[in-house]
Write an enzyme that holds these catalytic residues in place. Structure first.
Site, PDB file in Angstrom:
ATOM      1  N   LYS A 132       9.219 -13.021  50.627  1.00 45.06           N
ATOM      2  CA  LYS A 132      10.401 -13.625  49.629  1.00 45.06           C
ATOM      3  C   LYS A 132      10.943 -14.914  50.099  1.00 45.06           C
ATOM      4  O   LYS A 132      10.914 -15.420  51.312  1.00 45.06           O
ATOM      5  CB  LYS A 132      11.099 -11.972  49.842  1.00 45.06           C
ATOM      6  CG  LYS A 132      12.487 -11.996  49.290  1.00 45.06           C
ATOM      7  CD  LYS A 132      13.837 -11.405  49.072  1.00 45.06           C
ATOM      8  CE  LYS A 132      14.132 -11.261  50.276  1.00 45.06           C
ATOM      9  NZ  LYS A 132      15.307 -10.243  49.814  1.00 45.06           N
ATOM     10  N   ARG A 171      16.972  -2.784  48.484  1.00 46.66           N
ATOM     11  CA  ARG A 171      16.024  -2.279  48.870  1.00 46.66           C
ATOM     12  C   ARG A 171      17.714  -2.783  50.529  1.00 46.66           C
ATOM     13  O   ARG A 171      17.842  -2.046  51.484  1.00 46.66           O
ATOM     14  CB  ARG A 171      14.908  -3.190  49.503  1.00 46.66           C
ATOM     15  CG  ARG A 171      15.130  -4.830  50.077  1.00 46.66           C
ATOM     16  CD  ARG A 171      16.431  -5.441  50.640  1.00 46.66           C
ATOM     17  NE  ARG A 171      15.433  -6.461  51.469  1.00 46.66           N
ATOM     18  CZ  ARG A 171      16.511  -7.339  52.250  1.00 46.66           C
ATOM     19  NH1 ARG A 171      17.578  -6.847  52.636  1.00 46.66           N
ATOM     20  NH2 ARG A 171      15.322  -8.385  52.827  1.00 46.66           N
ATOM     21  N   GLN A 215      25.074  -6.588  45.223  1.00 45.91           N
ATOM     22  CA  GLN A 215      24.956  -5.800  45.944  1.00 45.91           C
ATOM     23  C   GLN A 215      25.767  -4.154  46.078  1.00 45.91           C
ATOM     24  O   GLN A 215      25.181  -3.478  46.101  1.00 45.91           O
ATOM     25  CB  GLN A 215      25.420  -6.426  47.768  1.00 45.91           C
ATOM     26  CG  GLN A 215      24.600  -7.626  47.781  1.00 45.91           C
ATOM     27  CD  GLN A 215      22.769  -7.510  47.378  1.00 45.91           C
ATOM     28  OE1 GLN A 215      22.305  -6.843  47.249  1.00 45.91           O
ATOM     29  NE2 GLN A 215      21.773  -8.906  47.036  1.00 45.91           N
ATOM     30  N   SER A 241      24.064  -4.721  59.059  1.00 40.66           N
ATOM     31  CA  SER A 241      22.449  -5.668  58.927  1.00 40.66           C
ATOM     32  C   SER A 241      23.009  -6.945  58.358  1.00 40.66           C
ATOM     33  O   SER A 241      23.899  -7.263  57.398  1.00 40.66           O
ATOM     34  CB  SER A 241      22.002  -4.664  57.065  1.00 40.66           C
ATOM     35  OG  SER A 241      22.494  -4.672  56.495  1.00 40.66           O
TER      36      SER A 241
END
Ligand SMILES: NC(=O)c1ccc[n+]([C@@H]2O[C@H](COP(=O)([O-])OP(=O)(O)OC[C@H]3O[C@@H](n4cnc5c(N)ncnc54)[C@H](O)[C@@H]3O)[C@@H](O)[C@H]2O)c1
Length: 324
Positions: A67, A110, A138, A294
């Protein structure tokens, strides 16, 4: 070669399937069948932006890809998204390029799925109230993923930008009612689950406001000098990371208190792979606060992209192009 656009990915990747695919990927990673270098950052200081290069190879699943993602927070003032991304899915047995995908939607799905998976293992089973700080791109996927794993009845959202907050509430309305709130405390105090998904470099709420038993997914800060949560939050929580390697090199939420001697590395209970493989159980009571940090992991992209590709081939979706 196949091209999959935003609409293709939205239709090919329902959250329930993404959660399963990610769980499989985290298991592969935990069991040592995942080659993912720490991502390369290219700073573009003139425009306060960054390019990130994220390759991954899963030998057990025969998947590989890269990516290329850009994060330009100033884009908001230009009416453009903060993140643009492209995914290049390759055949690891030959190196052949199989597909090019719109990477921002892939990332949203994801990243949402990863928080959903963490929430499945860490949040109280009966969590009903969700707080959201940061009503950007997001957050839509974060809410959808958390709804897939917990019986959410109420969502309270805060953003420093009123227009973005209104747009977010509107975009969520087909799925769940989201109430805009005037300050971060109103989004935090009653919440069983909290998402922070901002571009802020400094804490976006006070850890004193967290209610016992809350679970937090902090996904925004992705550099050692950025943090969304304060020391109070970190010190009140049991901490889980997406990966040790990524978070211990990029997550200011942890690295800043570690650098100041307030948090020890050993205080991080485990990573998502530990939860998915059952090696560790973190929540032990309904009173504990859990914190999932994360920064993003290239494994998440490759398993999600590969799932979309296989489905697209089966269902005859996407645009085929000849490049040779
Ligand atoms: N963890 C991961 O895997 C992962 C994946 C993708 C993106 N991200 C990161 O998530 C963050 C958000 O990404 P996005 O695409 O939604 O960006 P975005 O620009 O669409 O949304 C960010 C929102 O945060 C708001 N905001 C900024 N400071 C705030 C504050 N102090 N309080 C409340 N709201 C505030 C902005 O007004 C904006 O609406 C970025 O930093 C991005 O790099 C992480």
């Amino acid at each position: 070669m196949l091209i999959l656009n935003k609409k293709d990915l939205e239709e090919l990747l329902p959250m329930e399937e993404v959660l399963d695919v990610l769980a499989k990927g985290f298991r592969e990673a935990k069991e040592g069948r995942c080659v993912v270098p720490v991502r390369f950052h290219l700073n573009v200081e003139e425009y306060q932006g960054q390019f990130l290069f994220m390759p991954a190879f899963l030998p057990g699943l025969k998947q590989s890809g890269t990516k290329i993602v850009s994060v330009f927070p100033q884009n908001t003032s230009k009416g453009k998204p903060t993140i643009y991304a492209t995914y290049l899915l390759s055949d690891p047995t030959t190196g052949e390029l199989l597909a090019i995908m719109e990477g921002a939607t892939l990332t949203g799905i994801r990243t949402g799925g990863t928080s959903g998976l963490a929430t499945r293992y860490l949040a109280k089973k009966d969590a009903k109230i969700l707080g959201v700080i940061g009503a950007g791109f997001q957050s839509f996927f974060q809410v959808r993923a958390i709804q897939a794993v917990r019986p959410i009845e109420e969502v309270r959202a805060f953003d420093v930008d009123q227009k973005r907050l209104q747009n977010f509430c509107q975009s969520m309305s087909p799925y769940i009612k989201v109430s805009p709130v005037p300050n971060p405390s109103e989004a935090v105090r009653q919440s069983d689950i909290l998402v922070t998904s901002t571009t802020s470099k400094t804490p976006v709420f006070s850890g004193k406001d967290l209610k016992p038993g809350a679970h937090i997914n902090a996904i925004g800060a992705f550099r050692p000098d950025m943090r969304e949560v304060d020391d109070e939050t970190i010190l009140r929580s049991k901490i889980v990371v997406d990966t040790f390697e990524g978070c211990l090199s990029e997550a200011g939420d942890l690295l800043i208190p570690m650098g100041e001697g307030k948090l020890k590395k050993e205080a991080v209970c485990g990573d998502l792979g530990d939860l998915v493989t059952g090696r560790k159980m973190v929540r032990e009571s309904n009173e504990e606060i859990t914190f999932f940090k994360s920064v993003g992991f290239a494994m998440e992209d490759v398993v999600t992209a590969h799932h979309a590709y296989e489905k697209a081939i089966r269902e005859g979706r996407g645009q085929k192009i000849e490049v040779f």
